[in-house]
Design a protein around this motif. Structure first.
Motif, mmCIF file in Angstrom:
data_model
loop_
_atom_site.group_PDB
_atom_site.id
_atom_site.type_symbol
_atom_site.label_atom_id
_atom_site.label_comp_id
_atom_site.label_asym_id
_atom_site.label_seq_id
_atom_site.Cartn_x
_atom_site.Cartn_y
_atom_site.Cartn_z
ATOM 1 N N GLU A 291 -6.687 -16.527 7.240
ATOM 2 C CA GLU A 291 -5.654 -15.139 7.363
ATOM 3 C C GLU A 291 -4.912 -14.384 6.219
ATOM 4 O O GLU A 291 -4.747 -13.314 5.770
ATOM 5 C CB GLU A 291 -5.440 -14.889 8.685
ATOM 6 C CG GLU A 291 -6.585 -14.482 9.496
ATOM 7 C CD GLU A 291 -6.854 -13.303 10.027
ATOM 8 O OE1 GLU A 291 -6.116 -12.505 10.912
ATOM 9 O OE2 GLU A 291 -8.146 -13.141 9.800
ATOM 10 N N ILE A 292 -4.277 -15.861 6.117
ATOM 11 C CA ILE A 292 -3.216 -16.119 4.834
ATOM 12 C C ILE A 292 -3.372 -15.438 3.930
ATOM 13 O O ILE A 292 -2.781 -14.521 2.887
ATOM 14 C CB ILE A 292 -2.324 -17.303 5.050
ATOM 15 C CG1 ILE A 292 -1.891 -17.548 5.840
ATOM 16 C CG2 ILE A 292 -1.716 -17.246 3.788
ATOM 17 C CD1 ILE A 292 -0.846 -18.999 5.131
ATOM 18 N N VAL B 294 -3.817 -11.434 4.253
ATOM 19 C CA VAL B 294 -2.431 -11.064 3.870
ATOM 20 C C VAL B 294 -2.083 -9.779 2.443
ATOM 21 O O VAL B 294 -2.040 -9.009 2.826
ATOM 22 C CB VAL B 294 -1.484 -11.544 4.754
ATOM 23 C CG1 VAL B 294 -0.580 -10.855 5.057
ATOM 24 C CG2 VAL B 294 -1.659 -11.985 6.459
ATOM 25 N N MET C 63 -6.236 -0.269 2.573
ATOM 26 C CA MET C 63 -6.758 0.114 4.103
ATOM 27 C C MET C 63 -7.913 -0.250 4.499
ATOM 28 O O MET C 63 -8.114 -1.626 5.008
ATOM 29 C CB MET C 63 -6.464 1.274 3.936
ATOM 30 C CG MET C 63 -6.580 1.408 5.938
ATOM 31 S SD MET C 63 -4.766 0.762 6.507
ATOM 32 C CE MET C 63 -3.937 1.882 6.462
ATOM 33 N N LYS C 64 -8.801 0.144 3.486
ATOM 34 C CA LYS C 64 -10.177 0.174 3.041
ATOM 35 C C LYS C 64 -10.530 -1.476 3.562
ATOM 36 O O LYS C 64 -11.131 -2.093 4.249
ATOM 37 C CB LYS C 64 -11.311 0.638 2.734
ATOM 38 C CG LYS C 64 -12.733 0.435 2.774
ATOM 39 C CD LYS C 64 -12.984 1.297 1.777
ATOM 40 C CE LYS C 64 -14.382 1.433 2.089
ATOM 41 N NZ LYS C 64 -15.512 2.354 1.106
ATOM 42 N N MET D 253 -8.769 -4.192 4.021
ATOM 43 C CA MET D 253 -7.715 -4.871 4.889
ATOM 44 C C MET D 253 -8.533 -4.448 6.367
ATOM 45 O O MET D 253 -8.335 -5.251 7.244
ATOM 46 C CB MET D 253 -6.871 -4.344 5.688
ATOM 47 C CG MET D 253 -5.079 -5.366 4.380
ATOM 48 S SD MET D 253 -5.439 -7.185 3.954
ATOM 49 C CE MET D 253 -4.411 -7.265 5.226
ATOM 50 N N LEU D 254 -9.337 -3.194 6.506
ATOM 51 C CA LEU D 254 -9.639 -2.803 7.973
ATOM 52 C C LEU D 254 -11.141 -3.427 8.104
ATOM 53 O O LEU D 254 -11.058 -4.216 9.279
ATOM 54 C CB LEU D 254 -10.090 -1.039 8.424
ATOM 55 C CG LEU D 254 -8.607 -0.732 8.358
ATOM 56 C CD1 LEU D 254 -8.618 0.515 8.513
ATOM 57 C CD2 LEU D 254 -8.777 -1.098 9.966
ATOM 58 N N PHE D 255 -12.124 -3.708 6.726
ATOM 59 C CA PHE D 255 -12.664 -4.647 6.774
ATOM 60 C C PHE D 255 -13.112 -5.890 7.349
ATOM 61 O O PHE D 255 -13.486 -6.826 7.987
ATOM 62 C CB PHE D 255 -13.791 -4.341 5.938
ATOM 63 C CG PHE D 255 -14.881 -2.854 5.636
ATOM 64 C CD1 PHE D 255 -14.601 -2.281 5.171
ATOM 65 C CD2 PHE D 255 -16.036 -3.568 5.448
ATOM 66 C CE1 PHE D 255 -15.841 -1.046 5.295
ATOM 67 C CE2 PHE D 255 -17.411 -2.406 5.504
ATOM 68 C CZ PHE D 255 -16.891 -1.295 5.268
ATOM 69 N N LEU E 233 -10.193 -7.680 8.398
ATOM 70 C CA LEU E 233 -9.451 -7.758 10.401
ATOM 71 C C LEU E 233 -11.067 -7.303 10.982
ATOM 72 O O LEU E 233 -10.623 -8.186 12.043
ATOM 73 C CB LEU E 233 -8.624 -7.224 9.820
ATOM 74 C CG LEU E 233 -7.004 -8.205 9.720
ATOM 75 C CD1 LEU E 233 -6.166 -7.689 10.402
ATOM 76 C CD2 LEU E 233 -8.025 -8.935 8.838
ATOM 77 N N ALA E 234 -11.826 -5.975 10.666
ATOM 78 C CA ALA E 234 -12.945 -6.351 11.527
ATOM 79 C C ALA E 234 -13.778 -7.192 11.935
ATOM 80 O O ALA E 234 -13.890 -8.235 12.333
ATOM 81 C CB ALA E 234 -13.702 -4.741 11.178
ATOM 82 N N ALA F 67 -11.954 -10.224 13.531
ATOM 83 C CA ALA F 67 -12.316 -9.546 14.723
ATOM 84 C C ALA F 67 -13.119 -10.542 15.198
ATOM 85 O O ALA F 67 -13.700 -10.533 16.614
ATOM 86 C CB ALA F 67 -12.507 -8.096 15.703
ATOM 87 N N LEU F 68 -14.189 -10.645 14.702
ATOM 88 C CA LEU F 68 -15.802 -11.062 14.743
ATOM 89 C C LEU F 68 -14.946 -12.804 15.095
ATOM 90 O O LEU F 68 -16.253 -13.308 15.868
ATOM 91 C CB LEU F 68 -17.027 -10.679 14.385
ATOM 92 C CG LEU F 68 -16.691 -9.667 14.133
ATOM 93 C CD1 LEU F 68 -18.575 -9.099 13.469
ATOM 94 C CD2 LEU F 68 -17.722 -8.998 15.525
ATOM 95 N N PHE G 253 -13.127 -14.501 15.515
ATOM 96 C CA PHE G 253 -11.878 -14.570 16.466
ATOM 97 C C PHE G 253 -12.831 -15.307 18.141
ATOM 98 O O PHE G 253 -12.246 -16.450 18.840
ATOM 99 C CB PHE G 253 -10.921 -14.063 17.046
ATOM 100 C CG PHE G 253 -9.219 -13.797 17.183
ATOM 101 C CD1 PHE G 253 -9.028 -14.988 17.521
ATOM 102 C CD2 PHE G 253 -8.477 -13.483 16.333
ATOM 103 C CE1 PHE G 253 -7.072 -15.014 17.588
ATOM 104 C CE2 PHE G 253 -7.259 -13.451 15.864
ATOM 105 C CZ PHE G 253 -5.961 -14.807 16.623
#
Lengths: 474, 491, 607, 101
Positions: free
Chosen positions: B138-139, B142, B161-162, B164-166, B168-169, B172-173, B175
């Motif tokens: 994640e570092i 960022v 934005m795109k 980062m969203l991709f 971090l999505a 999300a899987l 995690f």
């Protein structure tokens, strides 16, 4: 004497509260009052640290417990109080006539919260809860614009009163079921399976859900966050959140052995958690006002905390406590910056922070770290905290629940990044630089260090939280 | 001082020094970063030399308990793959700093974010603890947002934005996936080595593996979740694109390898046929889409999708347990390295041309070869490497993966080899439209601004690496092969 | 000197020259030129040294190991590679010498010579490669360097386009080759050419005939691309956009010959794969005829030579497919010499008159360049197969082999091609030497010595090389076919017929100066349009690729990306809608909370 | 009277208070509704005190304190209502909707 030592933080709080009261009566300058408040904050921290590892039941056996859990929370509360007082230098958004009262009400509210986390009896809990709440109702209303202040205070207070009435109604059932107001009598494992117990417990929780801003008692949060004076909302968003999480831990630990298996409360809490985080994050997407946005974000974070609490396990309590401390630091970093940049503005919109890096590099860095924390990015505590929270839920095998939470965190990214974009990319509207005073800079620095230290060296903090959680369960 | 920690701490200390330096000390900031890049290169070389390929396995281990109550430990260690990727990151870091030497705008912040990214990447390649693995992962993600937003170009707000969203999505899987692995094993440890000794229930593996694969795969440009990558590349400043395409995308593949395949071999084997199909589609699809792009960096971006498809293909073929598994994994890891260096070269040069001309539109140039012969030659070298030309490193990688593909799934093998022609088509299209043909008088002023001196150094280093490993693949393959054999031996 | 240092000198010296020139000598073209010439001389001398030493055992070093695969790096030093190595080095040296004059005023001289050197390195390394993968690598590098050489004048869009076309079409073939050799690797985990060819343990003994056919066919696809055989031949005429010395180098002895040489290398495999051999034979014969017919009608001197190259490469492959290694090698070598000669002559004309049109050259007074015209006539005669020049002997071998093995149809095709060859070659000669009108101006162009000297050397070669057939056969360890007299006479007859018709059409006084083919209109159109092959490609493969990329690009933008964006916006819109819950009225807030609590209470009550 | 009866009365009181709090626009009426809810809780406490609990003082003390705190609460809320009245010249809850969304 031993009792007095155990009771030292509260005693200092009470005494300093009286001193501050006399300051208002004697109409000292705000500088002096704030100075005294800062001193009392430091004294409280010292007292808390002194009593940190003590245990006992001062004065009234059974109704007031001093253990590691309560002292840990009290320490954080004291730190929070100190930080908020520091942040409320020159609080222009507060009605000029009410400046002196602000530290006074903060300290009494803090006293209430301290007692709340130590309370082990329903009546004590109720009294402490009201003591923590009333001063805040008042300071919310102390906004220099009567219309805004009045509306947000009324909304806040109506919700608060209703929640505490519901809480009380729930307490009556707990009392009725067990015939006693002592927690020691209430937390009987085999009887805990009775549905009326869970009904009572859930109704009792309502008051604390309100404090935490958790669904379905979160409605005050966006409105009040948006309009309350900046120092006041800083207090609500940081100090009272810790107390709320703390007391939720205490109450839920009553149902600990059987809470998960019987599933009654767990299902309700789980849905509250899911709805809170989804609703909070989705609604935050549409916000333009920074404080309102943070209000919704707080709703979402309450959801994350509930995610851990609904597991009814030691891990969950530990994670929630850990996150409470971390959340305090992260959100304080954000609100400190809001206090600084919004001295003279009633509303802080996202545009207000445009190009802040040019006007106040250090403050914008502080805000950046705070936002990184709220997003849940390493090396801040947000990441580690989420790791622990989600881990707690997975310990119970709630895979999809964690998936939903993680997706929520990804959605939340959008609005946080919008703020960061404003901070670092958009050209500022004014060129006025903001130079924080040394005291505030040091506080900001301390917050950043705390956020990053908890994020990179979570070990000691986890151990403390675990010790506190064990103190609760045993 | 243990070697791995030294490598990891070098950028950390650099970051701290940078934060303490005044904004104005631009020269000092650059020098410190360059020095730190060089130092990591030297330390990585020491690591490479010190790694004993005959005994294989994990070496240079360091364990410090971190949160002992729940089994998090600071556990570093590298196998052959790690050594190579650490080296890759050092090279790209160093050359990236040199590439951005001319930056004048907010230098301190830029390098601070860049160094943060480097820290994350190093951490992932060394971590043997799920927590730290994800932490560093994640570092690394960022800093991309500020880097693209502030120093990028074009539609950067959208692109950042795109991206980062991709990503971090994807996280999300990961995690629930990573945490499920921990809890399911019940060993109370996040240590990857300890977990890999545990045999997970096959049902569980089959359930969790797609989360891990897709979660990491998003970062590796997995079709159809690659959308962020070309847009992000295009908007990012050149050194960030270098790190991003060169190293960051490898994190995804490395994650699949280290977490997915190492811990969940049966799940991986169960899903491999499906993911082979996705990888093959990605390879061909990326190439076709690259053909129609009008922007240099978009071409490179889609070529990355296509080339990372080869890595993913190799990884999936490796878990099928066929005779070609060794070749497939060797090829995949080799491709990670080769593609890393290649795209670094690509972006570093495309970025240079952009910096001088402020145009990224291919058709806008035409005959640039006459005006900037050096920059164009370097771009051509990178392009040829992309086309899989022998004598440059990626040839070997592609050879091995294709070989494995032919052995395991002949049809897929033939399709991806035909993809080589498509690659050549889009690369040559760029050459012809932008570099060959009648020189555009608009760019006469660029004649005086061709690459020289300092600008040539990073590119020369990258080319040298490509050529050296192109002709002497043994230098790397011996290292990879021993690790691969040990790795697959655990299955 | 020992073999290893000789072979290293042969292969590495051009590489060293390339590196030094491209890095250090960009600003000193004269130095670069000298260095490269020097390197090529060293390379030639060491190649000759190797040839003198004679065949030795291959040298091998371990290259790398992955799993079960072991790859060797090394040099094979048998008759074929030794002889062909010398030819390559020799032609390269000649052409470099020639280029000194030809490229005297070009601004990119250093780049030019460096690339020539690079090309020489890749080609020589390809010739000596012991490992099939090593061959492939240098095969690709040959393709790469020809890409740069063809596109040397990259400012000309035609040149750049031609280079791209050459690269892509050979690349298509290479994919076939690549799959073929990967199949070999998969089957035997070994790429060592001598052991693959071993009659006892080699590849042909290990795999079924079907697979062997498949493998050889795939390899042949690669050869098709490189050696410009139908249907992958269309790049070669376009490649004439490059500088003429480059054409001379690439399309006589080296790049296009690489395909034939690969077939020579793997000849036993092709012989074991009967079906493939037949396919190769058919395609080669067809290509030989096809290319000749186009050469009949083209007016561009270099294009004519290019089509002639395609056709002659067809001849070589015919010989190899029919089973004669010797005939193939022999024709490869003689062709290398006389085709280089012809290209160099054409280069001098083009250099002098700045036109590619044969008629224009003739009108401008082409025949006044005495040495060049001599070279053109000798080279042309050798190409046509006029005895006793080089081409006669090698073609004779091919006919003999075809006749010996009873490939009568193919022999007929070969005769037709030979007839056409003689016709178009002498058409070219007559167009230049017997122009329809006297040259307008009288000023003569000097032929610079450094351009003339290679022409003269090669002319000599074209005359005498034919007599060394038995030595070449010896070098290969083979015995040449016995020539049948009837065959020889009929071959000469065909050639003479071709020359006569050419004379009738173009050479005699008052000649019509139109080919006899123009009387058959459909064929004329077909030939002039190059059998429409490029057009067919344009509407099929190229169009399909474009359409596919357009479709996928649309999918990327509208289906994938568009939906991701729409999804994101959808979430944002949901977010905006979800705030309606927060209506602002405090009792509404309270109501929500109470309703939800009631739901919970009901749920608990029902439990 | 049995415990159930008291509890039912309590529940009815709670519901009435709730309905009052939800339906009346006047802030003071709203306050009264909430006070009714608290009284319902008090009634419950007393009922439990009477029928279930061994120590009869607990509930009584509890209720006394509730009454005290309710008074304080009313005082605070009334002061806020005053402030609102000063700004709006009205104490209609439905008009306090500047903040929403």
């Amino acid at each position: 004497m031993e009792n007095a030592i155990l009771f030292a933080p509260e005693l200092i709080c009470l005494l300093m509260g009286l001193v501050l009261f006399f300051c208002t009566v004697l109409n000292r300058s705000y500088r002096t009052t704030r100075g005294i408040a800062i001193a009392s904050g430091i004294a409280m921290i010292a007292a808390c640290l002194w009593t940190l590892s003590l245990e006992g039941e001062p004065f009234f056996p059974g109704i007031y417990a001093v253990d590691f859990f309560s002292q840990l929370i009290k320490t954080v509360l004291a730190v929070g109080f100190l930080f908020v007082v520091i942040a409320s230098a020159n609080p222009l958004t507060v009605d000029r006539n009410g400046w002196l009262e602000v530290p006074l009400f903060f300290i009494f509210s803090t006293l209430g919260m301290m007692m709340m986390v130590s309370a082990t009896e329903l009546l004590t809990l109720y009294v402490a809860m009201e003591l923590a709440a009333y001063p805040v109702y008042i300071v919310v209303a102390l906004h220099r614009n009567a219309d805004i202040g009045g509306e947000s205070a009324a909304k806040y207070m109506v919700q608060g009163m209703a929640a505490s009435a519901i809480s009380l109604y729930g307490m009556s059932f707990l009392f009725g079921t067990y015939g006693s107001t002592y927690f020691s009598a209430i937390s009987i494992p085999h009887a805990a399976a009775h549905p009326i117990f869970y009904l009572g417990l859930l109704l009792t929780l309502a008051g604390f859900f309100f404090k935490l801003g958790a669904f379905p008692f979160h409605f005050w949060a966006p409105d009040t966050y948006e309009t309350a004076p900046h120092p006041v909302i800083t207090f609500i968003a940081t100090v009272s959140k810790i107390a709320a999480i703390g007391i939720l831990c205490r109450l839920l630990s009553l149902a600990m052995p059987g809470g998960w298996e019987s599933g009654h409360a767990q299902t309700a809490l789980m849905w509250a958690s899911v709805i809170a985080m989804s609703l909070g994050n989705l609604s935050a997407l549409a916000q333009k006002d920074l404080k309102r946005l943070l209000g919704y974000s707080t709703v979402a974070h309450a959801g994350y905390v509930l995610l851990a609490l609904q597991t009814f396990a030691e891990w969950g309590l530990t994670a929630a406590l850990f996150y409470a401390i971390g959340y305090f630091a992260m959100s304080f970093a954000c609100f400190l910056v809001i206090c600084e940049i919004g001295r003279s503005e009633d509303r802080i919109t996202i545009d207000s922070v445009s190009g802040l890096y040019k006007r106040a590099p250090f403050l914008s860095f502080t805000l950046l770290i705070g936002l990184f924390g709220l997003i849940g990015l390493p090396p801040t505590v947000g990441f580690v905290g989420k790791w622990f929270l989600f881990s707690a839920a997975l310990q119970r095998g709630q895979f999809y629940l964690v998936l939903i939470a993680a997706i929520n965190a990804a959605v939340a990214l959008y609005y946080y990044l919008l703020i960061i974009r404003q901070l670092y990319w958009v050209e500022p509207a004014t060129q006025n630089t903001i130079k924080p005073t040394p005291l505030i800079a040091v506080t900001a620095m301390a917050t950043i260090i705390l956020v990053i230290a908890m994020g990179t060296l979570p070990g000691p903090f986890w151990d403390m939280a675990a010790r506190a959680a064990r103190a609760l369960i045993s | 001082m243990p070697l791995l920690s030294s490598i990891l701490l070098t950028p950390v200390i650099t970051l701290i020094i940078l934060l303490l330096m005044p904004q104005k000390a631009v020269r000092g900031i650059r020098l410190i970063c360059a020095f730190s890049g060089l130092l990591t290169c030297v330390l990585s070389l020491q690591l490479w030399m010190g790694y004993d390929p005959t005994s294989g396995g994990i070496q240079f281990e360091e364990i410090i308990p971190w949160v002992s109550a729940i089994g998090i430990s600071y556990h570093l260690g590298v196998d052959g793959f790690g050594v190579i990727l650490v080296m890759l990151n050092s090279i790209v870091y160093f050359t990236g700093v040199l590439t951005m030497w001319d930056l004048e705008d907010r230098v301190k912040e830029y390098f601070a974010f860049m160094v943060l990214l480097v820290i994350g990447v190093f951490g992932v390649f060394m971590s043997l603890d799920l927590f730290f693995f994800f932490f560093f992962y994640e570092i690394a993600v960022v800093p991309m947002y500020p880097l693209i937003l502030i120093w990028g170009s074009g539609n950067r707000a959208y692109a950042g934005m795109k991206l980062m969203l991709f990503l971090l999505a994807g996280s999300a899987l990961l995690f629930p996936g990573l945490l499920a692995i921990y809890h399911h094993a019940g060993l109370n440890t996040f240590d990857i080595i300890a977990l890999s000794a545990h045999t997970f229930d096959p049902q569980f593996q089959i359930f969790v593996y797609p989360f891990i694969y897709i979660g990491f795969g998003v970062l590796a440009g997995l079709f159809p979740f690659h959308g962020w990558s070309p847009t992000g590349h295009v908007a990012a400043p050149s050194a960030v694109s270098m790190l991003h395409a060169g190293v960051l995308m490898k994190l995804g593949a490395f994650g699949i390898l280290t977490v997915g395949i190492r811990l969940l071999p049966e799940g991986a084997a169960y899903w491999a046929p499906t993911f082979v199909v996705l990888a093959v589609i990605g390879i061909i699809y990326g190439a076709y889409v690259a053909m129609r792009q009008t922007d240099f960096k978009f071409v490179i971006g889609f070529s990355s999708v296509s080339h990372m498809g080869i890595v993913l293909l190799g990884l999936n073929l490796a878990v099928l347990g066929s005779v070609a598994a060794t070749d497939a994994l060797n090829g995949a890891v080799f491709q990670m390295f080769a593609h890393g260096i290649m795209t670094a070269l690509f972006f570093s040069t495309a970025g240079y041309i952009y910096d001088k001309s402020h145009s990224k539109t291919i058709a806008d140039f035409g005959g640039l070869g006459a005006q900037m012969p050096r920059a164009v030659s370097i771009f051509i070298v990178a392009g040829l490497c992309g086309a899989g030309l022998p004598g440059l490193a990626s040839f070997w990688a592609e050879l091995l993966v294709f070989l494995a593909a032919l052995k395991t799934y002949p049809i897929a093998g033939v399709i991806v080899i035909l993809g080589l022609v498509l690659t050549a088509v889009y690369i040559l299209r760029v050459f012809n439209q932008a570099f060959f043909g009648a020189p555009n008088p608009k760019w006469e002023n660029l004649k005086a601004q061709d690459m020289s001196g300092l600008h040539l150094i990073p590119r020369a280093i990258l080319i040298a690496v490509l050529v050296i490993f192109g002709f002497v693949p043994r230098l790397m393959l011996d290292l990879i092969n021993s690790t691969t054999v040990a790795f697959l031996g655990n299955f | 000197m020992d073999t290893l240092s000789l072979i290293l000198l042969t292969t590495i010296s051009p590489l060293a020259c390339f590196i030094i020139a491209i890095i250090f000598l960009v600003q000193q073209p004269r130095a670069a030129q000298g260095l490269v010439l020097f390197g090529s001389a060293i390379s030639l001398l060491s190649a000759i040294g190797l040839l003198v030493q004679g065949p030795v055992e291959p040298l091998r070093f371990l290259w790398f190991q992955s799993g079960a695969i072991q790859l060797q790096f090394g040099f094979i030093l048998d008759g074929a590679s030794l002889m062909f190595g010398v030819v390559v080095a020799f032609i390269t040296a000649c052409i470099m010498l020639y280029s000194v004059g030809y490229m005297a005023h070009d601004p990119g001289k250093t780049r030019y010579f460096a690339l020539l050197s690079f090309f020489a390195w890749s080609m020589l390394s390809f010739v000596y490669a012991v490992d099939l993968l090593q061959s492939f690598i240098f095969w690709e590098l040959v393709g790469l360097s020809s890409f740069f050489l063809i596109g040397f004048w990259f400012e000309k869009p035609e040149a750049a386009g031609a280079a791209r076309k050459a690269f892509l079409m050979t690349r298509v073939g290479d994919v076939g080759l690549f799959i073929g050799i990967l199949l070999i690797l998969q089957l035997v985990s070994n790429f060592d050419i001598p052991s693959l060819l071993d009659p006892q343990t080699g590849l042909s003994t290990q795999v079924s005939p079907g697979i062997l056919n498949a493998i050889t066919l795939l390899i042949f696809i690669g050869i098709m691309g490189k050696s410009a055989q139908f249907p992958l031949h269309t790049w070669l005429p376009d490649a004439m956009e490059g500088p003429t010395p480059v054409s001379a180098l690439l399309h006589s002895a080296t790049m296009v010959a690489a395909g034939v040489f690969l077939m020579i290398r793997l000849h036993p495999l092709f012989m074991a794969a009967q079906d493939t051999a037949l396919i190769v034979l058919s395609i080669a014969t067809f290509t030989a005829i096809l290319a000749s017919t186009i050469a009949m009608v083209d007016t561009d001197i270099k294009k004519v030579l290019a089509y002639s190259s395609i056709s002659q490469l067809g001849f070589m492959l015919m010989a190899l497919a029919a089973g004669s290694l010797f005939a193939g090698v022999f024709h490869l070598i003689t062709h290398a010499v006389f085709k280089a000669l012809l290209f160099l002559c054409s280069g001098i004309y083009i250099h002098a008159y700045h036109t590619n049109s044969m008629a224009e050259i003739g009108r401008s007074g082409g025949r006044r360049l005495k040495a060049t015209t001599l070279g053109l006539i000798i080279g042309g005669a050798a190409l046509s197969g006029v005895p006793p020049l080089a081409g006669f002997w090698s073609k004779e071998e091919i006919f003999a082999q075809l006749g010996h093995n009873g490939f009568n149809i193919y022999m007929a095709g070969a005769f037709l091609a030979a007839f056409l060859t003689a016709y178009y070659t002498f058409r070219m000669i007559f167009l230049i030497t017997k122009p329809d009108q006297a040259p307008a101006s009288d000023h003569s162009h000097p032929e610079p010595l450094n351009m003339k000297a290679p022409v003269l050397i090669l002319t000599l070669g074209a005359i005498v090389l034919g007599f060394f057939g038995s030595n070449i056969a010896q070098g290969l360890g083979l015995i040449p076919q016995h020539h049948s007299v009837i065959l020889m006479i009929s071959a000469v007859g065909v050639v003479i017929l071709g020359i006569l018709i050419a004379y009738f059409d173009y050479g005699r006084d008052n000649a019509p100066r139109t080919g006899f083919i123009s009387k058959i209109a459909p064929l004329d159109t077909l030939f002039t349009n190059k059998w429409y092959i490029d057009d067919i490609y344009r509407v099929t493969i190229v169009a399909i690729t474009h359409a596919l990329s357009r479709i996928l690009h649309w999918i990327e933008n509208h289906v994938l990306d568009g939906n991701y964006d729409r999804f994101g916006l959808g979430i944002l819109r949901t977010g905006a809608k979800s705030t309606r819950v927060q209506g602002g009225w405090m009792q509404l807030y309270l109501g929500w909370a109470i309703i939800l609590l009631a739901v919970v209470a009901l749920y608990l009550g029902l439990q | 009277m049995t415990l159930e009866a008291y509890l039912l009365v309590g529940a009815a009181l709670f519901s009435l208070g709730l309905i009052g709090a939800l339906s009346h626009r006047n802030l003071i009426a709203l306050l009264i509704g909430i006070e009714l809810m608290m009284n319902a809780a008090s009634l419950n406490l007393m009922a439990f005190n009477r029928f279930v609990v061994t120590d009869p003082t607990t509930g009584q003390i509890f209720v006394l304190i509730i009454i005290g705190l309710a008074a304080a609460e009313v005082a605070i809320f009334l002061s806020i209502i005053l402030r609102i009245y000063r700004a709006y010249h009205d104490i209609d809850a439905e008009k306090l909707t500047k903040l929403s969304g």
